[in-house]
Each structure stands twice: as structure tokens, then as C-alpha cells.
Design an enzyme around this catalytic site. Structure first.
Site, mmCIF file in Angstrom:
data_model
loop_
_atom_site.group_PDB
_atom_site.id
_atom_site.type_symbol
_atom_site.label_atom_id
_atom_site.label_comp_id
_atom_site.label_asym_id
_atom_site.label_seq_id
_atom_site.Cartn_x
_atom_site.Cartn_y
_atom_site.Cartn_z
ATOM 1 N N CYS A 28 0.686 -1.358 -0.160
ATOM 2 C CA CYS A 28 -0.092 -0.232 -0.315
ATOM 3 C C CYS A 28 0.661 0.898 -0.134
ATOM 4 C CB CYS A 28 -1.058 -0.035 1.211
ATOM 5 S SG CYS A 28 -2.157 0.961 1.579
ATOM 6 N N CYS A 31 0.220 3.605 2.899
ATOM 7 C CA CYS A 31 0.914 3.356 3.904
ATOM 8 C C CYS A 31 2.102 3.455 3.916
ATOM 9 C CB CYS A 31 0.284 1.597 3.969
ATOM 10 S SG CYS A 31 -1.692 1.443 3.817
#
Length: 103
Positions: A28, A31
Site C-alpha cells: 500500500c 501506508c
């Protein structure tokens, strides 16, 4: 920040004090954007426990908690959910700090 290693750890972690679960995944990009500031956020809130949850390893838990976008944050206090910052958008340090201040 500790990491959730088994599903059996989840409920006990929700039961005592304030715990914020940080749902993330290695792939991600959003993230990865926020991970470098997470140690500072954790340090700013010593009264809370922070637990990183790998979304791919705990996909059923994410479904149970309606976590459909990452990074996301869900907070519990003494066994009850007290707040969530859950969406698929990139999050900034300021937004996360603002969320925590509402708990």
C-alpha cells in the site's frame, strides 16, 4: 508499536485501556507514506497502545470491522470501539493526530 501476530491477540488487546489498531499492507503506497511518522505519533500518545495489523494476513478481521480501505485506524477502550478513521484516502500526520484528539 507492536504487531498483531495472531487473531487470538485481537480481543484481549481491545479489552484494557485505549488501543489504536493501524490497518496497513506492505504493498500500500498510502501506508508507506504514513509509516515514517507513526513512531512520532506513538511517542506523542504514551497513554495509548498502538497495534499494526497486516490487512492481508487478517482479511477476515478487516471484513468483520468493515475495513475496506487502508491505511485505517480503529480505536478501542476497555472492550468498546470508541472511534475510527477508516477510508481509502491517504492520511496525513495532522489528520491522524486530529482523529486521536477526539478519542
Amino acid at each position: 508499536m507492536q504487531k498483531l501476530m495472531t487473531i487470538e491477540e485481537f480481543e484481549p488487546l481491545t479489552a484494557k485501556g485505549k488501543t489504536i489498531f493501524f490497518f496497513t499492507a506492505d504493498w500500500c503506497g498510502d501506508c508507506s507514506f504514513i509509516k515514517p511518522v507513526m513512531p512520532e505519533i506513538v511517542e506523542n500518545h504514551p497513554d495509548m497502545t498502538f497495534v499494526e495489523v497486516d490487512r492481508d494476513k487478517f482479511i477476515d478481521l478487516c471484513g468483520d470491522l468493515s475495513i475496506f480501505g487502508i491505511p485505517s485506524f480503529v480505536a478501542f477502550e476497555n472492550g468498546s470501539e470508541i472511534g475510527r478513521f477508516v477510508n481509502k484516502d491517504r492520511k496525513t500526520k495532522e489528520e491522524i493526530e486530529s482523529f486521536i484528539s477526539t478519542l
